[in-house]
Design an enzyme around this catalytic site. Structure first.
Site, short mmCIF file in Angstrom:
data_model
loop_
_atom_site.label_atom_id
_atom_site.label_comp_id
_atom_site.label_asym_id
_atom_site.label_seq_id
_atom_site.Cartn_x
_atom_site.Cartn_y
_atom_site.Cartn_z
N ASP A 29 32.01 15.27 59.84
CA ASP A 29 32.97 16.34 59.58
C ASP A 29 33.71 16.68 60.87
O ASP A 29 33.12 16.72 61.96
CB ASP A 29 32.24 17.58 59.04
CG ASP A 29 33.19 18.56 58.39
OD1 ASP A 29 33.10 18.74 57.16
OD2 ASP A 29 34.02 19.15 59.11
N ASN A 84 30.79 22.18 47.52
CA ASN A 84 31.68 23.30 47.22
C ASN A 84 32.64 22.83 46.12
O ASN A 84 33.31 21.81 46.28
CB ASN A 84 32.49 23.70 48.46
CG ASN A 84 31.60 24.16 49.60
OD1 ASN A 84 30.57 24.80 49.37
ND2 ASN A 84 31.98 23.84 50.83
N GLY A 90 34.80 27.62 48.39
CA GLY A 90 34.95 27.04 49.72
C GLY A 90 35.48 25.62 49.74
O GLY A 90 35.58 25.03 50.82
N SER A 92 38.05 22.94 50.16
CA SER A 92 39.37 22.90 50.80
C SER A 92 40.01 21.51 50.72
O SER A 92 41.21 21.37 50.90
CB SER A 92 39.27 23.35 52.26
OG SER A 92 38.41 22.49 52.99
N HIS A 97 33.21 15.44 47.61
CA HIS A 97 32.40 15.16 48.80
C HIS A 97 31.11 15.97 48.77
O HIS A 97 31.05 17.07 48.24
CB HIS A 97 33.18 15.45 50.09
CG HIS A 97 33.79 16.82 50.15
ND1 HIS A 97 34.98 17.11 49.53
CD2 HIS A 97 33.39 17.97 50.74
CE1 HIS A 97 35.29 18.38 49.74
NE2 HIS A 97 34.33 18.93 50.48
N LEU A 98 30.11 15.37 49.37
CA LEU A 98 28.81 16.00 49.54
C LEU A 98 28.62 16.26 51.03
O LEU A 98 28.76 15.35 51.85
CB LEU A 98 27.72 15.04 49.02
CG LEU A 98 26.26 15.46 49.15
CD1 LEU A 98 25.96 16.71 48.34
CD2 LEU A 98 25.35 14.30 48.70
P1 5GP Z 1 35.18 21.62 51.73
O1 5GP Z 1 35.62 22.88 52.42
O2 5GP Z 1 36.29 21.08 50.82
O3 5GP Z 1 33.86 21.72 51.01
O4 5GP Z 1 34.92 20.54 52.86
C1 5GP Z 1 35.95 19.84 53.45
C2 5GP Z 1 35.48 19.45 54.81
O5 5GP Z 1 36.37 18.47 55.33
C3 5GP Z 1 35.47 20.59 55.82
O6 5GP Z 1 34.14 20.80 56.29
C4 5GP Z 1 36.42 20.13 56.92
O7 5GP Z 1 35.97 20.46 58.20
C5 5GP Z 1 36.48 18.63 56.70
N1 5GP Z 1 37.73 18.01 57.10
C6 5GP Z 1 38.97 18.49 56.87
N2 5GP Z 1 39.89 17.64 57.38
C7 5GP Z 1 39.19 16.62 57.95
C8 5GP Z 1 39.60 15.44 58.65
O8 5GP Z 1 40.79 15.14 58.83
N3 5GP Z 1 38.62 14.61 59.11
C9 5GP Z 1 37.29 14.90 58.89
N4 5GP Z 1 36.42 14.04 59.39
N5 5GP Z 1 36.88 16.01 58.24
C10 5GP Z 1 37.83 16.85 57.77
#
Ligand code: 5GP
Ligand code: ZN
Length: 111
Positions: A29, A84, A90, A92, A97-98
């Protein structure tokens, strides 16, 4: 499709890839919330994990299998797997994804 994680799978956006299979990709992440914070995703685009389950139940198993293997290889005795689903929970990035988080204690209930 303009999807960040599809671009990571395709190699169009760089990521620190931890493990890759025919069906899944795992990478660090970009904003880690724990010493280990890895995202495991299906290579095929689905909006969330429920969509994965509805369309390809075995792929859910592949994602969790990869998470378990990474945790084992990383020497994590305790870890948290997190999904999420929906913006209010949460989510985003709308490619399933897990989250695999480890390396520190975790509180319950989560925030
Ligand atoms: P969510 O909030 O959807 O459950 O998790 C999305 C995750 O993707 C977040 O923890 C965020 O830090 C990560 N993320 C967002 N953009 C990028 C990126 O460009 N590269 C990587 N490796 N992670 C990302
Ligand atoms: Zn995608």
């Amino acid at each position: 499709m303009d999807c960040l994680f599809c671009k990571i799978v395709a190699g169009q956006i760089p990521a620190n890839i931890v493990k890759r299979t025919e069906l899944t990709t795992a990478f660090n992440d970009i904003t880690p919330q724990a010493p280990t914070h890895i995202l495991i995703i299906p290579n095929q685009h689905y909006e969330n994990m429920a969509e994965v389950a509805s369309n390809d139940l075995s792929l859910v198993g592949e994602i969790f299998k990869a998470a378990g293997e990474i945790a084992l290889e990383s020497g994590l005795g305790s870890y948290r797997l997190n999904v999420n689903t929906g913006a209010a929970a949460g989510q985003s990035v709308f490619h399933a994804h897990l989250h695999l988080l480890g390396g520190r204690p975790f509180a319950w209930p989560p925030g």
